[in-house]
Write an enzyme that holds these catalytic residues in place. Structure first.
Site, PDB file in Angstrom:
ATOM      1  N   GLY A 190       0.785  -1.129   0.037  1.00 62.03           N
ATOM      2  CA  GLY A 190      -0.117   0.088   0.049  1.00 62.03           C
ATOM      3  C   GLY A 190       0.834   1.154   0.152  1.00 62.03           C
ATOM      4  N   ASN A 191       0.240   2.316   0.261  1.00 59.67           N
ATOM      5  CA  ASN A 191       1.017   3.526   0.198  1.00 59.67           C
ATOM      6  C   ASN A 191       0.375   4.323   1.492  1.00 59.67           C
ATOM      7  OD1 ASN A 191      -1.022   5.518  -1.158  1.00 59.67           O
ATOM      8  ND2 ASN A 191      -0.714   3.823  -2.683  1.00 59.67           N
TER       9      ASN A 191
END
Ligand code: CTP
Length: 399
Positions: free
Chosen positions: A207-208
């Site tokens: 993810g980020n």
């Protein structure tokens, strides 16, 4: 005129749902409305003048006989951009049909030529009474917007149609009704926000750190300017935005299909989401044991923005984002060209993280060659600058 405070009158009728109008008042203020509350005299049995004065920060009258020298019924009618009456009782509906002017609120309505929005709330038998229904039809035929009450548990033991609707629903319908004086009225704006996640196994993902704040600020600003906003939101637990159709997604592939399904119908695409550039080649169905977690094979994700912009038609305005640490302007211009964009906002991330922050700084670059550096400011302000440019690009694209 965008971003300017709009003046409205919040009329409050004498029903138990008057207490729910306190929350409605707060949400309207959050949306940049300046609100004068005009309760009917009987509504003060439920919520008193002191509450309305404290919440609105303005003096509150119920009769034309108060502050007579201000001729309040005429000044309020002239100065307000719209009137919302919530709750509207059966008695108030009947008085409005008759054109009666026996308290300040009905005087203001009589004197006003602005949009009027009614939120009826009453017992089901009163709502379904043929006289009430006929009154609603008459008011609708005269241009009043009359919301449908919600169905559910009532004040007493019984349930049925007549409940005061959810505040978010009221606001969405109200904004739809009054949006006609703004510069994005009727424009359909598709916004992606948040950060996508790609599963590795049932518990882990790539993810980020995107918070979704910039995309949501854009959705709010676009909605406030009259646009019909659809937001494809990845992995944000932010609360629902009133008046914004929100589609929740997790992965880049889900985001792509949600955007694709809405793209043809949209005038503008704003791709504010941080999309994962790659995903695991395969997703393990069982949790991977730590001793087996040494490397992950990846496959590239599609560039959603490029895919949508290359198949967009000439009248659609496409806005992209980028995050760079150096050569912002140069890299931004190159990205604008390679992704065939109308506009790009290049976040300046040279001084640390921008993701969780309420602010950012960067270049706003337009396909016509214009490039402006925006000093550190709120994401709400950046949303406003971007949409100002969108409005002029829309004129350019359609001209
Ligand atoms: N974007 C996208 N699909 C992807 C990756 C990015 O739609 N798979 C969009 C983002 O939403 C953003 C824009 O493309 O609007 C810029 O993405 P960015 O990551 O800055 O640029 P890249 O093209 O991925 O190039 P690089 O990371 O090498 O700078």
């Amino acid at each position: 005129m965008s971003g300017a405070k709009r003046e409205i009158v919040l009329g409050v009728g004498g029903g138990i749902a008057a207490y729910k109008a306190c929350d409605l008042l707060r949400r309207l203020q959050d949306l940049n409305f300046s609100v004068t509350v005009v309760p009917t005299p009987s509504s003060l049995n439920f919520v008193g003048t002191a509450t309305w004065e404290a919440l609105s920060g303005r003096s509150v009258s119920t009769e034309v006989w108060q502050d007579v020298e201000k001729v309040k019924h005429v000044s309020l009618a002239d100065q307000s951009d719209a009137i919302i009456i919530a709750p509207t009782t059966a008695d108030l509906l009947a008085r409005l049909v008759q054109g009666r002017a026996d308290d300040l609120l009905t005087n203001v309505v009589c004197a006003s030529s602005k949009p009027k929005f009614l939120v009826p709330a009453m017992h089901p038998q009163m709502w379904l009474n043929p006289t009430t229904q006929a009154n609603v039809e008459i008011l609708r035929s005269r241009g009043f917007a009359v919301m449908q009450p919600a169905t559910g548990r009532l004040t007493g033991e019984d349930s049925g149609v007549g409940r005061f609707p959810d505040t978010n629903e009221i606001i969405a319908a109200f904004l739809e009704h009054i949006g006609s004086t703004q510069d994005l009225v009727g424009k359909k704006i598709l916004i992606s926000a948040g950060g996508t996640r790609e599963a590795i196994d049932p518990v882990r993902y790539i993810g980020n750190r995107s918070s979704g704040k910039q995309g949501q600020a854009l959705a709010i600003e676009a909605r406030n300017r009259g646009a019909l906003v659809t937001m494809v939101l990845a992995n944000s637990d932010a609360s629902e935005l009133a008046g914004v159709k929100t589609l929740k997604v997790e992965t880049a592939a889900e985001m792509h299909s949600a955007l694709l399904a809405n793209m043809q119908d949209s005038d503008v695409l704003i791709m504010a989401a941080a999309v994962s550039d790659a995903r695991p080649t395969s997703v393990a169905t069982e949790k991977i044991k730590k001793n087996d977690l040494n490397s992950i094979d990846l496959v590239s994700n599609l560039d959603i923005l490029k895919d949508l912009s290359t198949s967009a038609n000439d009248s659609q305005v496409i806005v992209g984002f980028a995050a760079e640490t150096s050569n912002l302007e140069e890299l931004g211009k190159a990205k604008l060209l390679s992704k065939e964009l109308d506009l790009i906002y290049v976040n300046d991330v040279s001084n640390g993280a921008v993701f969780a922050s309420d602010e950012s700084a960067g270049y706003l670059i337009s396909a016509d060659g214009e490039s402006t550096y925006i000093e550190q400011t709120s994401k709400a302000k950046i949303a406003k600058y971007i949409l100002d440019k969108v409005v002029s690009r829309l004129g350019y694209a359609n001209g």
